[in-house]
Design an enzyme around this catalytic site. Sequence first.
Site, short mmCIF file in Angstrom:
data_model
loop_
_atom_site.label_atom_id
_atom_site.label_comp_id
_atom_site.label_asym_id
_atom_site.label_seq_id
_atom_site.Cartn_x
_atom_site.Cartn_y
_atom_site.Cartn_z
N ARG A 51 -0.51 -8.09 -20.53
CA ARG A 51 -0.08 -9.06 -21.55
C ARG A 51 -1.24 -9.96 -21.98
NH1 ARG A 51 5.09 -9.16 -18.27
NH2 ARG A 51 3.65 -9.78 -16.66
N ILE A 52 -1.91 -10.58 -21.00
CA ILE A 52 -2.96 -11.55 -21.35
C ILE A 52 -4.25 -10.83 -21.76
CG2 ILE A 52 -4.37 -13.46 -20.45
CD1 ILE A 52 -1.88 -14.17 -18.70
N ASP A 66 -8.49 -0.43 -16.85
CA ASP A 66 -7.11 -0.61 -16.37
C ASP A 66 -6.55 0.78 -16.12
OD1 ASP A 66 -4.39 -1.03 -16.01
OD2 ASP A 66 -4.35 -2.78 -17.33
N ALA A 100 -7.36 -15.70 -14.00
CA ALA A 100 -6.18 -14.95 -13.51
C ALA A 100 -5.75 -15.52 -12.16
CB ALA A 100 -6.49 -13.47 -13.43
N ARG A 101 -6.43 -15.13 -11.11
CA ARG A 101 -6.07 -15.61 -9.78
C ARG A 101 -7.30 -15.81 -8.92
NH1 ARG A 101 -2.34 -17.40 -11.40
NH2 ARG A 101 -0.15 -17.19 -10.85
N ASP A 141 -11.00 -20.70 -13.56
CA ASP A 141 -9.82 -21.56 -13.68
C ASP A 141 -9.02 -21.57 -12.38
OD1 ASP A 141 -7.99 -23.19 -15.19
OD2 ASP A 141 -6.65 -21.46 -15.33
N GLU A 191 -6.71 -23.14 -3.65
CA GLU A 191 -6.62 -24.07 -4.78
C GLU A 191 -6.59 -25.50 -4.25
OE1 GLU A 191 -4.18 -23.12 -8.05
OE2 GLU A 191 -3.93 -21.04 -7.47
N HIS A 228 -6.82 -24.71 -12.76
CA HIS A 228 -5.68 -23.80 -13.01
C HIS A 228 -4.91 -24.28 -14.25
CE1 HIS A 228 -2.74 -20.85 -10.88
NE2 HIS A 228 -2.65 -20.74 -12.20
N GLY A 240 -4.70 -22.66 -17.19
CA GLY A 240 -4.36 -21.60 -18.16
C GLY A 240 -3.04 -21.82 -18.87
N ALA A 241 -2.03 -22.25 -18.12
CA ALA A 241 -0.69 -22.36 -18.71
C ALA A 241 -0.40 -23.77 -19.21
CB ALA A 241 0.35 -21.97 -17.68
P1 NAD Z 1 0.24 -8.12 -16.67
O1 NAD Z 1 1.02 -7.61 -15.53
O2 NAD Z 1 0.84 -8.11 -18.03
O3 NAD Z 1 -1.14 -7.33 -16.77
C1 NAD Z 1 -1.91 -7.05 -15.66
C2 NAD Z 1 -2.68 -5.75 -15.93
O4 NAD Z 1 -3.56 -5.54 -14.83
C3 NAD Z 1 -1.78 -4.53 -16.03
O5 NAD Z 1 -2.00 -3.85 -17.24
C4 NAD Z 1 -2.20 -3.69 -14.85
O6 NAD Z 1 -2.12 -2.31 -15.10
C5 NAD Z 1 -3.60 -4.14 -14.61
N1 NAD Z 1 -4.10 -3.87 -13.27
C6 NAD Z 1 -3.43 -3.94 -12.09
N2 NAD Z 1 -4.23 -3.59 -11.08
C7 NAD Z 1 -5.44 -3.29 -11.63
C8 NAD Z 1 -6.67 -2.86 -11.10
N3 NAD Z 1 -6.83 -2.65 -9.80
N4 NAD Z 1 -7.69 -2.66 -11.95
C9 NAD Z 1 -7.54 -2.85 -13.28
N5 NAD Z 1 -6.39 -3.25 -13.84
C10 NAD Z 1 -5.35 -3.47 -13.03
O7 NAD Z 1 -0.21 -9.59 -16.25
P2 NAD Z 1 -0.56 -10.79 -17.24
O8 NAD Z 1 0.69 -11.48 -17.64
O9 NAD Z 1 -1.48 -10.32 -18.27
O10 NAD Z 1 -1.32 -11.77 -16.22
C11 NAD Z 1 -2.62 -11.47 -15.78
C12 NAD Z 1 -3.07 -12.47 -14.71
O11 NAD Z 1 -3.11 -13.78 -15.26
C13 NAD Z 1 -2.14 -12.56 -13.52
O12 NAD Z 1 -2.92 -12.67 -12.35
C14 NAD Z 1 -1.40 -13.87 -13.73
O13 NAD Z 1 -0.94 -14.43 -12.54
C15 NAD Z 1 -2.51 -14.70 -14.35
N6 NAD Z 1 -2.09 -15.89 -15.08
C16 NAD Z 1 -2.86 -17.01 -14.94
C17 NAD Z 1 -2.56 -18.15 -15.65
C18 NAD Z 1 -3.36 -19.38 -15.47
O14 NAD Z 1 -2.82 -20.47 -15.57
N7 NAD Z 1 -4.64 -19.30 -15.22
C19 NAD Z 1 -1.47 -18.14 -16.53
C20 NAD Z 1 -0.72 -16.99 -16.68
C21 NAD Z 1 -1.06 -15.84 -15.95
C1 MLT Z 2 1.10 -18.35 -14.03
O1 MLT Z 2 0.98 -17.44 -13.22
O2 MLT Z 2 2.07 -18.45 -14.79
C2 MLT Z 2 0.02 -19.35 -14.12
O3 MLT Z 2 -0.86 -19.24 -13.10
C3 MLT Z 2 0.44 -20.73 -14.45
C4 MLT Z 2 1.03 -21.55 -13.35
O4 MLT Z 2 1.39 -21.08 -12.33
O5 MLT Z 2 1.13 -22.74 -13.53
#
Ligand code: NAD
Ligand code: MLT
Length: 534
Positions: A149-150, A169, A230-231, A255, A260, A287, A289-290
């Site tokens: 998604r992201i 991916d 991401a994480r 981020d 944390e 952190h 991002g959101a």
């Molecule tokens: P998503 O599930 O839509 O996409 C993740 C992608 O990673 C998938 O397409 C998957 O196939 C791929 N993937 C999994 N394992 C893999 C690997 N070993 N190598 C390569 N690709 C791989 O997730 P998303 O909604 O796009 O979220 C992505 C990340 O962002 C997550 O870790 C989520 O927790 C994080 N996130 C962070 C914040 C923030 O505040 N910083 C906010 C929202 C999400």
């Molecule tokens: C999430 O996974 O949605 C983000 O890391 C944002 C959050 O947890 O606040």
Amino acid sequence: MKIIVTERIADEGIAHLKSCGFVVDVALGLQHEDLLKIIENYDAIIVRSVTKVNRELIERGKNLKVVGRAGNGIDNIDVDECTRKGIIVVNTPESNTMAAAELAVGLAFAIFRNIPQVYMASKRKDFRRSRFIGNELDGKTVGIIGLGRIGSIVATKLKGCRMRVIAYDPYITDERFRKFGVEKCETLEELLTQADLITIHTPKTPETYNMIGEREIRMCKKGVRIVNAARGGLVNEKALYDALKDGHVAAAAIDVLEPEPSYDKAPEEQDYHNPLLELDNAVITPHLGASTMEANHNVGVAIAALVASALKGEIVAAVNMPPMATKDLTELKPYLDLAELLGKIYYQAEKETVEKIEVVYSGDLVRKDTKVISLSVLKGFLDPIIKEKVNYVNAELMLKNMGVEFTESKSTQLDKYTNLLTVKFHTKERQLSVAGTVFAREEIRIVDFFGYKLDFEPTPYILAIQNIDKPGMIGQIGTILGANNINIAAMQWSRNRKGEKAVAFVSVDVPVNGHVIEKLRQIDGVLKVSLLKF
Ligand code: NAD
Ligand code: MLT
């Protein structure tokens, strides 16, 4: 019912939960030890990424029914343990993707143009701009790890900056790469060796943890820049520190740190240490991002609605259930109700141990996503016999633990109904089946009760009376029920062959007690009486 919210969500979400009649306690910044002491008072918990919903918390949360993750990543939740305990885990993965993607892109600009460093210098009246010569994104190669998604939003935005976008991916189709106009890397190495900017967007799993370590960083071009929104832990912090220090990595924007820090403490109370904070070329954000007004609103409202629905017993799209869009769930609702009801019949009418359950879908049902319908059958089947809570989330696991086999099949052959759901219960000795259909999209009918053909609209209380097919049975049944002030709402008879056996389906307005059931059993010619409660 009571809900504890341990991390900040939008006020609108809290208001929605209260308006549904739930008691909501907002307890921000609670220590894990303190949460352990009080968790048993709650039916649901809403968290973001900091609160650890681990095995210990789940064990203590004797009354927990729902865990709401306000946001996306579920790495702070022991989903398997929740599933074992029948706790529904819901999250809002779509609600903050734009916010997270925009931050990742913003961080890329920040580290290409030294924006945070320049800002700090300007504050000190240091305007020597020659010290802050940056680079352009235009024409450079970005390597996106995880095109979900992201990652895919980031790809679209950076293509707009005229970057060459490559991605690694291994779990998505070539079609998705094509859709976003992204070049596919078959290996991580392929991406690392080409990228000027690496941005990581995978979930945190055992496979992705530390996926960018010392070896991977050294494979990258000298002067590479790295973004991790991401994480924490996806990029090894020690390896990154060393490479930032010796200049192999020109700059990084992180981020999400590991561990944390506390996001609620004032600076003077912080006891957080992380070597990355010492480096000027490491841009650290908390952190964030959101953290946009839009995402906060979306996430808060979405999680409150999901938790409220799940607590009310409505079926919701949960993390620990087969994936399903809310729209599909609404369409499937009558089939789910029918399936649960058919599953519930067996142990209310029979005693022989079931060794295998076979669910057969015919007609229109063949084209539907049937997994959740099957789960509904299993939930209904287990409901009368398992005291522990059983729901869509744990039904299959519970059945497996009981050693009962489960299969699902589809058949296009159908003579009478446009859709037919048949549940076959296999015991050591025989196979018994029940079947039902849905008319006009919502009218449920039981059409087969262990071989007796019917067309019966289920009601909360039904007496299923098997008897010898002979005159006078209806009168005697009616007399006993009438004498006990039990009103008959509907009645239907089905016999397999004249003079042999028949079954009476009698819908009654109130539950029938054991004494009345015994009297019915004593009628000459009655073979069996079961009270089916739906
Ligand atoms: P998503 O599930 O839509 O996409 C993740 C992608 O990673 C998938 O397409 C998957 O196939 C791929 N993937 C999994 N394992 C893999 C690997 N070993 N190598 C390569 N690709 C791989 O997730 P998303 O909604 O796009 O979220 C992505 C990340 O962002 C997550 O870790 C989520 O927790 C994080 N996130 C962070 C914040 C923030 O505040 N910083 C906010 C929202 C999400
Ligand atoms: C999430 O996974 O949605 C983000 O890391 C944002 C959050 O947890 O606040």
